[in-house]
Write an enzyme that holds these catalytic residues in place. Structure first.
Site, PDB file in Angstrom:
ATOM      1  N   PHE A  15      15.052  -1.015  -7.200  1.00  0.00           N
ATOM      2  CA  PHE A  15      14.818   0.183  -6.375  1.00  0.00           C
ATOM      3  C   PHE A  15      14.795  -0.157  -4.883  1.00  0.00           C
ATOM      4  O   PHE A  15      13.978   0.391  -4.133  1.00  0.00           O
ATOM      5  CB  PHE A  15      13.491   0.867  -6.755  1.00  0.00           C
ATOM      6  CG  PHE A  15      13.407   1.342  -8.181  1.00  0.00           C
ATOM      7  CD1 PHE A  15      14.541   1.524  -8.950  1.00  0.00           C
ATOM      8  CD2 PHE A  15      12.172   1.654  -8.757  1.00  0.00           C
ATOM      9  CE1 PHE A  15      14.466   1.986 -10.267  1.00  0.00           C
ATOM     10  CE2 PHE A  15      12.083   2.117 -10.059  1.00  0.00           C
ATOM     11  CZ  PHE A  15      13.233   2.274 -10.821  1.00  0.00           C
TER      12      PHE A  15
ATOM     13  N   GLU B 292       7.636   4.037  -0.567  1.00  0.00           N
ATOM     14  CA  GLU B 292       6.684   3.441   0.399  1.00  0.00           C
ATOM     15  C   GLU B 292       5.247   3.674  -0.085  1.00  0.00           C
ATOM     16  O   GLU B 292       4.312   3.797   0.706  1.00  0.00           O
ATOM     17  CB  GLU B 292       6.859   4.011   1.813  1.00  0.00           C
ATOM     18  CG  GLU B 292       8.276   4.102   2.333  1.00  0.00           C
ATOM     19  CD  GLU B 292       8.975   2.767   2.512  1.00  0.00           C
ATOM     20  OE1 GLU B 292       8.459   1.756   2.012  1.00  0.00           O
ATOM     21  OE2 GLU B 292      10.054   2.742   3.114  1.00  0.00           O
TER      22      GLU B 292
HETATM   23  N1  COS Z   1      -3.039  -4.694   6.011  1.00  0.00           N
HETATM   24  C1  COS Z   1      -3.443  -5.989   5.984  1.00  0.00           C
HETATM   25  N2  COS Z   1      -3.974  -6.559   4.893  1.00  0.00           N
HETATM   26  C2  COS Z   1      -4.108  -5.802   3.802  1.00  0.00           C
HETATM   27  C3  COS Z   1      -3.715  -4.449   3.759  1.00  0.00           C
HETATM   28  C4  COS Z   1      -3.171  -3.899   4.939  1.00  0.00           C
HETATM   29  N3  COS Z   1      -2.764  -2.627   4.982  1.00  0.00           N
HETATM   30  N4  COS Z   1      -3.968  -3.951   2.528  1.00  0.00           N
HETATM   31  C5  COS Z   1      -4.514  -4.942   1.814  1.00  0.00           C
HETATM   32  N5  COS Z   1      -4.588  -6.060   2.578  1.00  0.00           N
HETATM   33  C6  COS Z   1      -5.165  -7.358   2.207  1.00  0.00           C
HETATM   34  C7  COS Z   1      -6.617  -7.201   1.763  1.00  0.00           C
HETATM   35  O1  COS Z   1      -7.479  -7.239   2.871  1.00  0.00           O
HETATM   36  C8  COS Z   1      -6.797  -8.393   0.845  1.00  0.00           C
HETATM   37  O2  COS Z   1      -6.985  -9.543   1.635  1.00  0.00           O
HETATM   38  P1  COS Z   1      -8.178 -10.606   1.287  1.00  0.00           P
HETATM   39  O3  COS Z   1      -7.858 -11.086  -0.098  1.00  0.00           O
HETATM   40  O4  COS Z   1      -8.044 -11.626   2.338  1.00  0.00           O
HETATM   41  O5  COS Z   1      -9.461  -9.826   1.334  1.00  0.00           O
HETATM   42  C9  COS Z   1      -5.415  -8.531   0.191  1.00  0.00           C
HETATM   43  O6  COS Z   1      -4.476  -7.879   1.057  1.00  0.00           O
HETATM   44  C10 COS Z   1      -5.353  -7.874  -1.178  1.00  0.00           C
HETATM   45  O7  COS Z   1      -5.704  -6.522  -0.994  1.00  0.00           O
HETATM   46  P2  COS Z   1      -6.201  -5.567  -2.172  1.00  0.00           P
HETATM   47  O8  COS Z   1      -7.277  -6.280  -2.913  1.00  0.00           O
HETATM   48  O9  COS Z   1      -6.513  -4.257  -1.585  1.00  0.00           O
HETATM   49  O10 COS Z   1      -4.908  -5.515  -3.084  1.00  0.00           O
HETATM   50  P3  COS Z   1      -4.573  -4.645  -4.352  1.00  0.00           P
HETATM   51  O11 COS Z   1      -3.881  -5.499  -5.326  1.00  0.00           O
HETATM   52  O12 COS Z   1      -5.807  -3.903  -4.805  1.00  0.00           O
HETATM   53  O13 COS Z   1      -3.481  -3.617  -3.811  1.00  0.00           O
HETATM   54  C11 COS Z   1      -2.626  -1.614  -2.824  1.00  0.00           C
HETATM   55  C12 COS Z   1      -3.657  -2.747  -2.798  1.00  0.00           C
HETATM   56  C13 COS Z   1      -2.734  -0.776  -4.079  1.00  0.00           C
HETATM   57  C14 COS Z   1      -2.962  -0.786  -1.590  1.00  0.00           C
HETATM   58  C15 COS Z   1      -1.204  -2.220  -2.674  1.00  0.00           C
HETATM   59  O14 COS Z   1      -0.846  -2.919  -3.824  1.00  0.00           O
HETATM   60  C16 COS Z   1      -0.162  -1.168  -2.379  1.00  0.00           C
HETATM   61  O15 COS Z   1      -0.022  -0.728  -1.231  1.00  0.00           O
HETATM   62  N6  COS Z   1       0.615  -0.761  -3.416  1.00  0.00           N
HETATM   63  C17 COS Z   1       1.743   0.146  -3.206  1.00  0.00           C
HETATM   64  C18 COS Z   1       2.968  -0.648  -2.959  1.00  0.00           C
HETATM   65  C19 COS Z   1       4.050   0.159  -2.348  1.00  0.00           C
HETATM   66  O16 COS Z   1       3.838   0.903  -1.400  1.00  0.00           O
HETATM   67  N7  COS Z   1       5.229   0.003  -2.910  1.00  0.00           N
HETATM   68  C20 COS Z   1       6.386   0.634  -2.382  1.00  0.00           C
HETATM   69  C21 COS Z   1       7.258  -0.458  -1.884  1.00  0.00           C
HETATM   70  S1  COS Z   1       8.521   0.018  -0.855  1.00  0.00           S
HETATM   71  S2  COS Z   1       9.476   1.476  -1.690  1.00  0.00           S
END
Ligand code: COS
Length: 380
Positions: free
Chosen positions: A157, A364
């Site tokens: 994708f 996204e």
């Molecule tokens: N900016 C900087 N760091 C970030 C961040 C951000 N926006 N979001 C998360 N992090 C960091 C966290 O602080 C954490 O760091 P530490 O381990 O040092 O504390 C680390 O990344 C892991 O974060 P988290 O525990 O929140 O991760 P998760 O696995 O729970 O995932 C989501 C978080 C669900 C928000 C993430 O997986 C996500 O955005 N998923 C959607 C993906 C997406 O948009 N896909 C489309 C792709 S393009 S079509």
């Protein structure tokens, strides 16, 4: 609090609007029907400098920041969502290289992406790593003898993937560490072992080709690592924070475009002896569409302002994208409804806008993921 755009921003908005009207609009229906990437549109965007927004001039960019990107992307989306998405998604790679790259990488990659007509792609998603972006399985193992990473795995994708010249790829350089072992690597088209798999057939956004990228013992110089090993997940998340503002801008643009068409139509379409715009039911539709779109735009501008001011904007980016995407579906649906049978026909752009708008609730990051991001911040 000053809500006005600067003279330069007004100029970019006008220029983008004119470009959308003269270059994008005439081929928008064809791009959709033929399911083809509008190569000429992209080259023309590069010639004018849209593909270098957000990157300083010393690297071939056009300067500006998130708000300038929002203005251009929204104007494009009024006429052709595919072209708007192509620009918005392309910009992720140069912005990430500018933010996380070393000087050599900036000199080598940025001018190609900003003004050279090279297309960038952002490759994170995999068959089992969609919303759970940390579940990536593609590996990049360093071969110390050649100082190259050896890439193996499949991305799916990937917007623009089949056409991209430079791919910002997310891989595991230390697979045992999970998302903490994730890294970002730049891969150029034509690198042996890198091939294009399935090009998807989609509901909408047909001009922005979506493809599978396959890596089989693909060797990439270690110097293509962006940032440090293990920083990949944070680079991806920060890149997505910016990209989500871009998606919000696409959603606002398509809503504005659908609203403009609807206002025009309600003045022209006569039923029961008067233009349908004289009917209160239709006026209420228009009022809701205009109010919600203005609100969505304000939130997108606010997120862009925060990003440009170098302030935290993860939550606001998620909010603006969630809200603008829901609004784009709401507005394009009502616009189609106002146009009645004509709206359902392919002779009018409404059904295309309706199909195209839907993706903003999915890519996204889905709306549901944005609610997770927002709730985590609000409830912290
Ligand atoms: N900016 C900087 N760091 C970030 C961040 C951000 N926006 N979001 C998360 N992090 C960091 C966290 O602080 C954490 O760091 P530490 O381990 O040092 O504390 C680390 O990344 C892991 O974060 P988290 O525990 O929140 O991760 P998760 O696995 O729970 O995932 C989501 C978080 C669900 C928000 C993430 O997986 C996500 O955005 N998923 C959607 C993906 C997406 O948009 N896909 C489309 C792709 S393009 S079509």
């Amino acid at each position: 609090m000053d809500f006005s755009l600067t003279r330069e921003q007004e100029m970019i908005k006008r220029l983008a609007g004119q470009f959308a009207q003269e270059v994008l609009d005439p081929v928008a229906a064809e791009v959709d029907a033929e399911h083809t990437f509008p190569v000429d549109n992209f080259k023309k965007m590069a010639d004018i400098g849209f593909t270098g927004i957000g990157v300083p001039k010393e690297y071939g960019g056009s300067g500006g920041g998130a708000l300038e990107e929002v203005l251009a992307v929204s104007e494009f989306a009024k006429k052709c969502m595919s072209s708007s998405a192509i620009l918005s998604i392309h910009l992720i790679a140069p912005h990430a290289i500018y933010k996380f790259g070393n000087e050599e990488q900036k000199q080598s990659f940025l001018p190609k992406l900003t003004k050279g007509g090279y297309l960038g792609a952002f490759a994170l998603t995999e068959p089992n790593a969609g919303s759970d972006a940390g579940a990536v399985k593609t590996t990049a193992i360093l071969d110390p003898e050649t100082n190259e990473y050896v890439l193996n795995g499949t991305k799916c994708f990937i917007s623009g993937g089949s056409r991209a010249d430079i791919v910002l790829l997310f891989v595991l350089t230390q697979p045992e560490k999970g998302l903490k072992g994730m890294s970002a690597i730049l891969v150029e088209k034509g690198t042996p072992g890198f091939s294009i798999g399935k090009v998807e057939s989609k509901m909408g956004l047909s001009g922005s080709e979506t493809a599978e990228l396959i890596f089989e013992d693909c060797r990439v110089p270690a110097s293509n690592l962006l940032g440090k090993e293990g920083q990949g997940f944070k680079i991806a998340m920060q890149a997505l924070d910016g990209a989500r503002i871009g998606t919000g801008a696409q959603a606002v643009g398509v809503a504005e475009g659908a609203l403009e068409l609807s206002v025009k139509y309600t003045k022209e379409r006569v039923q029961f002896g008067k233009p349908i715009g004289a009917l209160q039911g239709i006026q209420w539709y228009i009022a809701d569409m205009a109010t919600k779109t203005e609100a969505a735009k304000s939130l997108v501008y606010y997120a862009a302002y925060l990003k440009d001011a170098d302030k935290p904007h993860t939550t606001e980016a998620a909010m603006c994208k969630l809200n603008a995407a829901e609004n784009a579906r709401f507005v394009t649906n009502l616009a189609l409804q106002i146009h009645g049978g004509y709206g359902y026909m392919k002779d009018y752009p409404l059904e295309r806008m309706y199909r195209d708008a839907k993706i903003t609730e999915i890519y996204e990051g889905t709306s549901e993921i944005h609610k997770v991001v927002i709730a985590r911040a609000v409830m912290k």
